[in-house]
Design an enzyme around this catalytic site. Sequence first.
Site, short mmCIF file in Angstrom:
data_model
loop_
_atom_site.label_atom_id
_atom_site.label_comp_id
_atom_site.label_asym_id
_atom_site.label_seq_id
_atom_site.Cartn_x
_atom_site.Cartn_y
_atom_site.Cartn_z
N PHE A 73 0.85 -1.19 0.00
CA PHE A 73 0.00 0.00 0.00
C PHE A 73 0.89 1.24 0.00
CE2 PHE A 73 -2.05 -3.51 2.06
CZ PHE A 73 -3.34 -3.52 1.55
N GLU A 74 0.56 2.21 -0.88
CA GLU A 74 1.43 3.37 -1.09
C GLU A 74 1.71 4.19 0.16
OE1 GLU A 74 -0.67 5.59 -4.08
OE2 GLU A 74 -1.30 3.65 -4.87
N CYS A 75 0.79 4.19 1.09
CA CYS A 75 0.96 5.00 2.29
C CYS A 75 2.16 4.55 3.12
CB CYS A 75 -0.31 4.97 3.14
SG CYS A 75 -0.81 3.28 3.59
N GLY A 76 2.64 3.32 2.83
CA GLY A 76 3.78 2.80 3.56
C GLY A 76 3.47 1.53 4.33
N ASN A 119 2.90 10.20 -6.62
CA ASN A 119 3.29 10.01 -5.21
C ASN A 119 4.78 9.82 -5.04
OD1 ASN A 119 0.76 10.27 -4.10
ND2 ASN A 119 0.37 8.07 -3.93
#
Lengths: 257, 307
Positions: free
Chosen positions: A52-55, B106
Site C-alpha cells: 500500500f502506497e501510504c507505507g 506520489n
Amino acid sequence: MSGEGYSTQELMIIAAAREIHDGEVVFVGMRLPIMAFGVARLTHAPNAVGLFECGLARYEPAADMLYTMTDPPNQKGAAWATSLFQVMGLLQGGHVDAGFIGGAEIDRFGNINTSYIGGHTRMKVKLPGSGGAADIAGMAKRLLVIMNHDPHRFVQRVSYVTSPGYLDGGDSRHQAGLDGGGPTAVITDLAILRPHGRDHELHLASIHGGHTVNEVLARTGWDLKIIPGAAQTPLPTAAELAALHRIDRDGFWRNKI
Amino acid sequence: MMDKLSNLPSAIADIVRNEDSVVLGACLEGNIPFCATYELIRQGKRNLTMIAPISDASTDMLIGAGCVAGLTGAWVGNVSGGLGHNYRRAAEKSMPHPIRIHDYSNFTLAAALMAGAYGIPYMPVRSILGSDILASNPEFKQTTNPFTAEHEPVVLVPPLKADVAILPVQRSDRAGNCHLWGSSGVTTEAAIGAARIIVVADEIVEAEIIASDPSRVPFPGWQVSAVCQVPAGCHPSPMAGRWRRDNAFLNDYHLRSREVEGFQAWLKEWVFDVPDHAAYRAKLGERLDALQIKGWAPSAPVNYASE
C-alpha cells in the site's frame, strides 16, 4: 446478480485474483483489488504480499472493513509499516511483480488518464490526478487494470497519459526508458482484454458469461480485435466463491449488480 | 527543554503566513490535520501553495475557501466521493480564482521532498518516464544516465521544501519530541525539509515517555516550532490506534460541495459557525465518541537497557 450465483463485481474480483501468482509482491490498492488479493491468498497464492502506497505491506488482508488504505484495521498486524518512499522504492528497485490501478480513460495501448479529460492545455474535466498510479504503471513488472467498460472510457487515444501503458505501441514503451512492465490484463464488467502481437494493442481475451462479442465491441471506442481462441471467462469455482464470501462477510460485493 | 506548547489558532496565526507553501498532513488518507485546515480557513490565509501527495478533501476545502494559489501534489479529490468539486471549479472555471497546478506522482513527490530534506541537488528516478506528467509539469527534466554506456533515460526531480509542515502525531512532549506509529507516508521528508513544523498531537505526554522509545520518533524534535494538543484533530481522517475514519462525514461533504452554494453552507456550518476545535468536537458529540478506538492492542515492549 448474474443468475449464476455470483455478481458481476464478484466475477471481476475473482478474475483479478487469478492474475496474482503465488509468492508475488503486489500493489493492491482499495476496493476490488484488495478483495482480489484476499481471494488469491486463500486459494492459489497463499504467499502473496500486498503493498500500500501510504507505507504498508501486509500478508493477510485486514480483518475489518477498509474505506482507505490508512484505516486502522490495515495498520494492525501489518507486515511492515514504513514510509511511502520505502514501499514505492521497492517498485524502482524491481522488487514488485504487479500492481492494480483503475482509471477514467484507457486507450488501445493501455495508457490511462486520471488527470485531465481533454488534455492539460484544453481541459474539460479536472480529475484527481496520479496518486501512485503513474509510478505503479511505470515500474511494476505487470500492470493490472480494473475499469467499467463504458465507450467514453475505452477510447482510441487518451487525452493525457497519466499512467503509461504501451504508449504508441510496438517498442515505444521501451524507447521511453521503461524497462519491461506494462498492462497484461484489463478486467472490465464485460470482459478481459490483454495485449496481443508486436504492437501490444489490447485485444479481447475473454468474455464474461451473459455478454456477447458485439456488446463488448459496441462499448469499446476503438476497433477491438479478438485474440484467436478467445472464449468465455472461466466461471468462478466453488473454492473461489467460498474464499470471497469468507472475506466479504457482509455480502457487500455479492449484492452489487 | 524548550516548552513549545501553543494553541492551534495562535500557532497558525504566528507560523503560517500568506504565500507560504504548506504540507498539511503527509500520511496520504490518514493523519490529516483537518483542525488546521479549518483554522487556516477561519483566519482567511491567502495564496498558499499546498504540498500533498493526497490529503483527501482537506485540499479541496482550502481551494474552495479561496486560500490556495498553487498546488504541488499527486492527487486532489475526495477519497470517499471521487472528484473534488472545488478543485474542479478552480481548475476548470477559475472559481473562486485560478490555481497553479504542479503535477506530481506520489513517488516523485516523495523524491522531491527527500531531496529537499537532505540537500540532494536533485533526485534521479525512473518513474513518470512516458507519462504526460513530464509534459504538464516543466519542473521535471529528462536526461540520460551518465553512468551507463547504454542510452538510459532518467527523470530529474528538483528538491522541494515547504515553508510550514503541519503534522499530526499520536503523542508528543511539550518540546516537540513525538511518536508516530503506523504508516508514515512522507512525514519524515516533509518535516526535515520544512522551515517550520507545527506538531498537532492527539495527546501531550511527559518527555520520558517519548525518550523511552526513540525508534518511534518520526523527525527531529528540535526542528519543531510549536506543539498543539488537539484531540481528534485529524477528524474525519483516521489515526492508527486512536480514531477511525468518518466516511459518512466525507460523503456528506462530497454531496454538499457539488454546488458552490452547498459548499458555502457546509463551510458556514462546520468552520465559520464553529469557533474552535473544542466546539467542533462538541458538535460532533456522540458521533466522535463512536469513532474513537476503544480496543487495546499494544506492541510488545522493547529493551533499551545499556548495561
